[in-house]
Design a protein around this motif. Structure first.
Motif, mmCIF file in Angstrom:
data_model
loop_
_atom_site.group_PDB
_atom_site.id
_atom_site.type_symbol
_atom_site.label_atom_id
_atom_site.label_comp_id
_atom_site.label_asym_id
_atom_site.label_seq_id
_atom_site.Cartn_x
_atom_site.Cartn_y
_atom_site.Cartn_z
ATOM 1 N N CYS A 59 0.830 -1.213 0.000
ATOM 2 C CA CYS A 59 0.000 0.000 0.000
ATOM 3 C C CYS A 59 0.864 1.263 0.000
ATOM 4 N N ALA A 60 2.001 1.163 0.707
ATOM 5 C CA ALA A 60 2.859 2.328 0.905
ATOM 6 C C ALA A 60 3.485 2.830 -0.387
ATOM 7 N N ILE A 61 3.536 1.990 -1.403
ATOM 8 C CA ILE A 61 4.123 2.391 -2.678
ATOM 9 C C ILE A 61 3.412 3.621 -3.240
ATOM 10 N N CYS A 62 2.090 3.660 -3.109
ATOM 11 C CA CYS A 62 1.314 4.803 -3.604
ATOM 12 C C CYS A 62 0.893 5.759 -2.485
ATOM 13 N N HIS A 63 0.483 5.187 -1.356
ATOM 14 C CA HIS A 63 -0.059 6.012 -0.276
ATOM 15 C C HIS A 63 1.032 6.566 0.644
ATOM 16 N N THR A 64 2.288 6.200 0.397
ATOM 17 C CA THR A 64 3.469 6.546 1.193
ATOM 18 C C THR A 64 3.469 5.772 2.508
ATOM 19 N N PRO A 71 -0.678 16.082 -1.751
ATOM 20 C CA PRO A 71 -1.748 17.050 -2.010
ATOM 21 C C PRO A 71 -2.270 17.037 -3.439
ATOM 22 N N SER A 72 -1.514 16.459 -4.374
ATOM 23 C CA SER A 72 -1.987 16.372 -5.759
ATOM 24 C C SER A 72 -3.287 15.599 -5.865
ATOM 25 N N GLY A 73 -3.589 14.788 -4.852
ATOM 26 C CA GLY A 73 -4.856 14.075 -4.838
ATOM 27 C C GLY A 73 -4.918 12.849 -5.721
ATOM 28 N N ALA A 74 -3.780 12.440 -6.299
ATOM 29 C CA ALA A 74 -3.775 11.227 -7.115
ATOM 30 C C ALA A 74 -4.195 10.032 -6.278
ATOM 31 N N TYR A 75 -3.791 10.050 -5.005
ATOM 32 C CA TYR A 75 -4.172 9.006 -4.055
ATOM 33 C C TYR A 75 -4.647 9.700 -2.782
ATOM 34 N N GLN A 173 -12.383 14.645 7.143
ATOM 35 C CA GLN A 173 -11.530 15.735 7.628
ATOM 36 C C GLN A 173 -10.066 15.429 7.316
ATOM 37 N N GLY A 174 -9.320 16.456 6.931
ATOM 38 C CA GLY A 174 -7.906 16.278 6.651
ATOM 39 C C GLY A 174 -7.597 15.642 5.313
ATOM 40 N N GLN A 175 -8.618 15.397 4.503
ATOM 41 C CA GLN A 175 -8.390 14.764 3.200
ATOM 42 C C GLN A 175 -7.995 15.825 2.168
ATOM 43 N N HIS A 176 -7.216 15.413 1.192
ATOM 44 C CA HIS A 176 -6.754 16.342 0.156
ATOM 45 C C HIS A 176 -7.922 16.847 -0.689
ATOM 46 N N PHE A 177 -7.922 18.151 -0.935
ATOM 47 C CA PHE A 177 -8.990 18.798 -1.700
ATOM 48 C C PHE A 177 -9.214 18.152 -3.060
ATOM 49 N N LEU A 178 -8.156 17.943 -3.819
ATOM 50 C CA LEU A 178 -8.323 17.433 -5.178
ATOM 51 C C LEU A 178 -8.870 16.014 -5.189
ATOM 52 N N TYR A 179 -8.517 15.220 -4.194
ATOM 53 C CA TYR A 179 -9.091 13.871 -4.111
ATOM 54 C C TYR A 179 -10.584 13.959 -3.776
ATOM 55 N N LEU A 180 -10.924 14.798 -2.811
ATOM 56 C CA LEU A 180 -12.336 14.967 -2.450
ATOM 57 C C LEU A 180 -13.156 15.425 -3.652
ATOM 58 N N LEU A 181 -12.630 16.400 -4.386
ATOM 59 C CA LEU A 181 -13.354 16.932 -5.539
ATOM 60 C C LEU A 181 -13.574 15.842 -6.588
ATOM 61 N N ARG A 182 -12.548 15.066 -6.863
ATOM 62 C CA ARG A 182 -12.685 14.004 -7.867
ATOM 63 C C ARG A 182 -13.718 12.966 -7.438
ATOM 64 N N GLN A 183 -13.725 12.594 -6.161
ATOM 65 C CA GLN A 183 -14.696 11.611 -5.695
ATOM 66 C C GLN A 183 -16.118 12.149 -5.770
ATOM 67 N N LEU A 184 -16.297 13.420 -5.439
ATOM 68 C CA LEU A 184 -17.631 14.018 -5.557
ATOM 69 C C LEU A 184 -18.097 14.010 -7.013
ATOM 70 N N SER A 242 15.131 4.596 2.744
ATOM 71 C CA SER A 242 15.364 4.348 1.323
ATOM 72 C C SER A 242 14.173 3.757 0.594
ATOM 73 N N PHE A 243 13.066 3.516 1.314
ATOM 74 C CA PHE A 243 11.881 2.913 0.685
ATOM 75 C C PHE A 243 11.406 3.781 -0.477
ATOM 76 N N THR A 244 11.185 3.159 -1.632
ATOM 77 C CA THR A 244 10.786 3.889 -2.836
ATOM 78 C C THR A 244 9.270 4.035 -2.893
ATOM 79 N N THR A 245 8.817 5.275 -3.087
ATOM 80 C CA THR A 245 7.394 5.533 -3.163
ATOM 81 C C THR A 245 7.125 6.547 -4.258
ATOM 82 N N GLY A 246 5.842 6.851 -4.488
ATOM 83 C CA GLY A 246 5.480 7.777 -5.545
ATOM 84 C C GLY A 246 5.753 9.222 -5.209
#
Length: 251
Positions: A59-64, A71-75, A173-184, A242-246
């Motif tokens: 999960c951490a690969i995308c969600h860190t 904040p980009s809201g991709a995830y 609460q605390g969720q990224h704006f762009l993710y919230l907007l896309r889900q709506l 050193s864990f690689t993430t997005g």
């Protein structure tokens, strides 16, 4: 850190290969009874946080590693989310009740591990402290967003968007704006098929500006301090630097 079983590693490898080739899609029809039974069993299980830590590795690969995403809201930020909500969403994705092709290769093998695996990873994610700051909108329509939230969302998600675990209503609460907007937008268009029917009706007639205002207002609602990391420099000690993430939190 423990790994997935040999069977799940094989399933994940195959799924990732199919996803990369475009051959994998979400199941065509959801099995509501199977979803309900799996989530109910997971809710009754006693979580093993050490196993949850190992399962969270993918999960951490995308969600860190922190679960904050970006904040980009991709995830979405998933740290601090109610474990009941996480279990339900994972089951919905694995069994075709929510279209999320990116998540299918990860949710499916996890679901096949059984309800205990859902309980373990969800409990681990729930305990992660949330980001002290998250992506927010322009601030142009906040009074409008506040009214829309209080009139349409507060009854289910809570006055401060804290959600309700027993009702499977997510913490917003605390969720990224762009993710919230896309889900709506996806709920309004029908793309997110597992949305609550009442919510679909409530936002059906909202304009694009309404959705932006609503998402912006929600993104500015702050979790209680007990749910937050001390600062944006906090890093999950369960992962090597050193864990690689997005990306890194805050980027």
């Amino acid at each position: 850190m423990r790994e997935l079983s040999k069977k799940s590693r094989l399933t994940l490898t195959l799924a990732l290969g199919l996803f990369a080739s475009g051959a994998l899609a979400s199941p065509a029809k959801a099995d509501d009874a199977k979803i309900g039974a799996a989530v109910e069993s997971a809710m009754q299980a006693t979580p093993d946080l050490e196993r949850g830590k190992a399962l969270y590795y993918n999960c951490a690969i995308c969600h860190t590693p922190e679960g904050w995403a970006m904040p980009s809201g991709a995830y979405p930020q998933i740290a601090g989310q109610h474990k009941s909500v996480l279990m339900k969403q994972l089951a919905d994705i694995a069994l075709g009740n929510r279209d999320n092709p990116t998540m299918v290769p990860f949710a499916t093998p996890l679901f096949e591990e059984g309800p205990q695996a859902l309980a373990d990873v969800a409990a681990y994610i729930e305990k992660l402290p949330m980001a002290p700051f998250n992506g927010i909108g322009s601030g142009m329509y906040l009074p409008q967003g506040e009214k829309l939230y209080k009139d349409n969302c507060a009854k289910c998600h809570g006055a401060n968007a804290e959600g309700h675990a027993k009702e499977f209503q997510p913490r917003l609460q605390g969720q990224h704006f762009l993710y919230l907007l896309r889900q709506l937008q996806w709920i309004q268009s029908g793309k997110r098929r597992n949305a609550d029917k009442k919510m679909v009706e409530q936002i059906r007639g909202m304009t694009p500006t309404d959705l932006e205002a609503l998402a912006d207002y929600i993104s500015r609602l702050r979790p209680d301090k007990e749910h937050l990391a001390k600062d944006m420099n906090w890093r999950n000690p369960d992962f090597q630097p050193s864990f690689t993430t997005g990306g890194r939190p805050g980027q």
